[in-house]
Motif scaffolding. Sequence first.
Motif, mmCIF file in Angstrom:
data_model
loop_
_atom_site.group_PDB
_atom_site.id
_atom_site.type_symbol
_atom_site.label_atom_id
_atom_site.label_comp_id
_atom_site.label_asym_id
_atom_site.label_seq_id
_atom_site.Cartn_x
_atom_site.Cartn_y
_atom_site.Cartn_z
ATOM 1 N N TRP A 113 1.041 -1.024 0.169
ATOM 2 C CA TRP A 113 -0.120 -0.299 0.225
ATOM 3 C C TRP A 113 1.268 0.922 0.150
ATOM 4 O O TRP A 113 0.719 1.983 -0.980
ATOM 5 N N ALA A 114 2.122 1.075 0.705
ATOM 6 C CA ALA A 114 2.683 2.108 0.448
ATOM 7 C C ALA A 114 3.208 2.734 -0.513
ATOM 8 O O ALA A 114 3.600 3.976 -1.210
ATOM 9 N N ILE A 115 4.372 1.425 -1.183
ATOM 10 C CA ILE A 115 4.514 1.764 -2.609
ATOM 11 C C ILE A 115 3.852 2.262 -3.583
ATOM 12 O O ILE A 115 4.570 2.891 -4.405
ATOM 13 N N GLU A 116 2.316 1.761 -3.375
ATOM 14 C CA GLU A 116 2.145 2.067 -4.019
ATOM 15 C C GLU A 116 1.045 3.362 -4.771
ATOM 16 O O GLU A 116 0.878 3.991 -5.329
ATOM 17 N N SER A 117 0.902 4.203 -3.183
ATOM 18 C CA SER A 117 0.872 5.327 -3.026
ATOM 19 C C SER A 117 1.705 6.342 -2.993
ATOM 20 O O SER A 117 1.335 7.539 -2.872
ATOM 21 N N GLY A 118 2.918 5.650 -3.392
ATOM 22 C CA GLY A 118 3.968 6.568 -3.735
ATOM 23 C C GLY A 118 5.309 7.490 -2.878
ATOM 24 O O GLY A 118 6.188 8.151 -2.677
ATOM 25 N N HIS A 120 7.960 5.778 0.848
ATOM 26 C CA HIS A 120 8.791 5.154 0.738
ATOM 27 C C HIS A 120 7.934 4.527 1.867
ATOM 28 O O HIS A 120 7.715 4.885 2.903
ATOM 29 N N VAL A 121 8.890 3.057 2.074
ATOM 30 C CA VAL A 121 8.627 2.350 3.469
ATOM 31 C C VAL A 121 10.316 2.093 3.917
ATOM 32 O O VAL A 121 10.986 1.016 2.407
ATOM 33 N N GLU A 135 10.532 -9.311 -4.760
ATOM 34 C CA GLU A 135 9.043 -8.721 -5.778
ATOM 35 C C GLU A 135 8.581 -7.267 -5.225
ATOM 36 O O GLU A 135 8.297 -6.575 -5.513
ATOM 37 N N LEU A 136 8.440 -6.907 -3.657
ATOM 38 C CA LEU A 136 8.240 -5.606 -3.188
ATOM 39 C C LEU A 136 9.679 -4.758 -3.180
ATOM 40 O O LEU A 136 9.367 -3.970 -3.970
ATOM 41 N N ARG A 146 11.489 4.065 -2.189
ATOM 42 C CA ARG A 146 12.980 3.287 -1.944
ATOM 43 C C ARG A 146 12.238 2.265 -0.655
ATOM 44 O O ARG A 146 10.470 2.873 0.063
ATOM 45 N N PHE A 147 12.765 0.944 -0.963
ATOM 46 C CA PHE A 147 11.904 -0.097 -0.064
ATOM 47 C C PHE A 147 13.184 -0.569 1.575
ATOM 48 O O PHE A 147 14.060 -1.096 0.498
#
Length: 348
Positions: A113-118, A120-121, A135-136, A146-147
């Motif tokens: 959800w974080a990545i899809e909403s632009g 960083h996580v 995958e993430l 960034r992850f």
Amino acid sequence: MTTYNLALIGFGGVNRALAELIRDEPGRFASLGFELRVVAITDLAFGSLVQGDGIDLASVLAMPRGSSFEGLPGGSPDPRNEDVIRNSPADVVVEATFTSPIDGEPAVSHVKWAIESGKHVVTTNKGPVALRGQELSTLAAENGVRFEYEGAVMSGTPVIRLAQKMLGGLELNAVQGILNGTSNYVLGRMEAGLGLDEAISEAQDLGFAEADPTADIGGSDVRLKVAILANELLDANIRPSDVETTGIQDITSDDVAQALAGGLRWKLIGEVRREDDGSIAATVQPVALPAGHPLAGISGATNAVSFTTDLLGAVTVSGPGAGRVETAYALISDIIAVDEFVQGAVRA
Ligand SMILES: NC(=O)c1ccc[n+]([C@@H]2O[C@H](COP(=O)([O-])OP(=O)(O)OC[C@H]3O[C@@H](n4cnc5c(N)ncnc54)[C@H](O)[C@@H]3O)[C@@H](O)[C@H]2O)c1
Ligand SMILES: N[C@@H](CCO)C(=O)O
């Protein structure tokens, strides 16, 4: 000065320690070239709180467990994780909920959800990294964010990023180490005469243990870490279920005493190795090490990892493997990596 707005998902030991650092030492971050402001918190126990101008951390940290964010401006009695992650004004989502060794959920969804909403996580949660890391990371790259997950192995002690950045150009063929603070602490306390349950209870009080400490004692926590190291550093593409795992649950006080009398110390050892035929062997098992072994002297919640390289031989790093503040530092190191990425993009 850049300000990063944070959403803390999970408000237990690690994220509370991060909040305390932000409350007590804002100057620490200013010296790094940025400021940190917490704009959202969610937790199963408290519900959720979103305040775009910044949450008063002293007030929320003073709230006893069992109280609720309901009634505060922007507060709700439910965690509302998806809404908060997608719609709060956070730049960086800080995921520190329980680790699931089965499917990595709900943390995998939180990261997505974080990545899809632009956004960083950054996370200290081993589940999403060990089970869905590649995958993430690909999803994050596709979305230009960034992850980062340095705290997934050995809390704030640099391991993943250190090996990736500083051991470049070396052939890395094996990684071996003591990778669980709780079990190492427990074995040490058993050497001092405590029973297994009493020693586990101390590790829980000190904030080292997982929500379910059988993950520490039974080896599944180290299994996740071995899978992460195998995939990050040896390009192994393995799953945690590929790691043959035995924990310390069957090591008795007598076993520990007998080993000590013979000059040996029981340690829970995680290892991944590239065999001569290119295959990967990954194990977690208790081993009685002779006193002269480099890992035998690693005590308490300290961990150590040894990288076997072609040009340098063994390179060993030791440091805290667990602890609330020590793991909160891993999140800070991840935010520094996010900042380097953001500043690099601004300059480009
Ligand atoms: N404590 C350590 O030494 C350490 C070290 C490295 C990694 N980690 C990892 O960091 C994470 C956090 O560790 P911790 O010590 O803070 O754990 P903790 O059990 O103290 O806190 C976890 C918090 O997450 C909350 N939570 C759980 N599921 C949630 C959900 N679905 N939505 C909202 N909140 C939820 C819980 O209510 C709890 O307050 C874990 O995944 C752990 O494995 C911990
Ligand atoms: N429970 C874990 C936390 C760090 O991953 C340990 O004791 O090492």
